[in-house]
Design a protein around this motif. Structure first.
Motif, PDB file in Angstrom:
ATOM      1  N   ASP A   1       2.343  -2.953  -1.010  1.00 50.11           N
ATOM      2  CA  ASP A   1       1.007  -3.178  -0.467  1.00 50.11           C
ATOM      3  C   ASP A   1       0.197  -1.886  -0.425  1.00 50.11           C
ATOM      4  OD1 ASP A   1       1.522  -5.865  -0.122  1.00 50.11           O
ATOM      5  OD2 ASP A   1       2.027  -5.681   2.014  1.00 50.11           O
ATOM      6  N   GLU A   2       0.838  -0.803   0.029  1.00 50.78           N
ATOM      7  CA  GLU A   2       0.129   0.475   0.186  1.00 50.78           C
ATOM      8  C   GLU A   2      -0.407   0.995  -1.142  1.00 50.78           C
ATOM      9  OE1 GLU A   2       1.099   5.044   1.677  1.00 50.78           O
ATOM     10  OE2 GLU A   2       2.479   3.416   2.187  1.00 50.78           O
ATOM     11  N   TYR A   3       0.369   0.849  -2.204  1.00 54.74           N
ATOM     12  CA  TYR A   3      -0.031   1.382  -3.506  1.00 54.74           C
ATOM     13  C   TYR A   3      -0.555   0.300  -4.452  1.00 54.74           C
ATOM     14  CZ  TYR A   3       2.131   5.703  -2.000  1.00 54.74           C
ATOM     15  OH  TYR A   3       2.440   6.846  -1.308  1.00 54.74           O
ATOM     16  N   ASP A   4      -0.762  -0.904  -3.931  1.00 54.99           N
ATOM     17  CA  ASP A   4      -1.262  -2.032  -4.712  1.00 54.99           C
ATOM     18  C   ASP A   4      -0.478  -2.199  -6.018  1.00 54.99           C
ATOM     19  OD1 ASP A   4      -2.831  -4.236  -5.262  1.00 54.99           O
ATOM     20  OD2 ASP A   4      -4.413  -3.057  -6.218  1.00 54.99           O
ATOM     21  N   LEU A   5       0.814  -2.386  -5.865  1.00 55.94           N
ATOM     22  CA  LEU A   5       1.710  -2.521  -7.017  1.00 55.94           C
ATOM     23  C   LEU A   5       2.084  -3.982  -7.284  1.00 55.94           C
ATOM     24  CD1 LEU A   5       4.118   0.430  -6.164  1.00 55.94           C
ATOM     25  CD2 LEU A   5       2.281   0.415  -7.855  1.00 55.94           C
TER      26      LEU A   5
END
Length: 107
Positions: free
Chosen positions: A45-49
């Motif tokens: 979620d944090e790095y939109d992976l």
């Protein structure tokens, strides 16, 4: 040696301890795996992976055991007389058994 046997837990008591320990191991693993998956989801979620990492349900895939069906493969050898083919898997047919297989290779 009755005294010696009394100093060690009985076989059944040890089996019970093992079962209890295996249950604790499974519970600890489940908890740690859940925590690890939560961390992974947070990083995704944090790095939109989301396009790079996909989650699936069902756990590990079992490896097929011996004798499991295998996917069909293309013919590797052809009998020039009958046109019969063989993939190279399993028992060789009579028309190629014991012969040089190079001459039967499919182009």
């Amino acid at each position: 040696m009755p005294g010696l046997l009394q100093t060690f837990p009985s076989y059944r008591a040890l089996l019970a301890q093992r079962a209890e320990l295996e249950a604790k191991i499974a519970a600890a693993r489940d908890e740690e795996v859940a925590h690890a998956l939560e961390q992974i989801r947070n990083i995704v979620d944090e790095y939109d992976l989301h396009d790079e990492v996909q989650f699936t349900r069902g756990g590990r895939r079992a490896k097929p055991g011996p004798g499991a069906p295998r996917a069909p493969v293309a013919a590797k050898y052809r009998d020039p007389d009958s046109g019969a083919t063989w993939s190279g898997r399993g028992k060789p047919p009579a028309w190629i058994a014991g012969k040089d297989r190079q001459q039967f290779l499919v182009d």
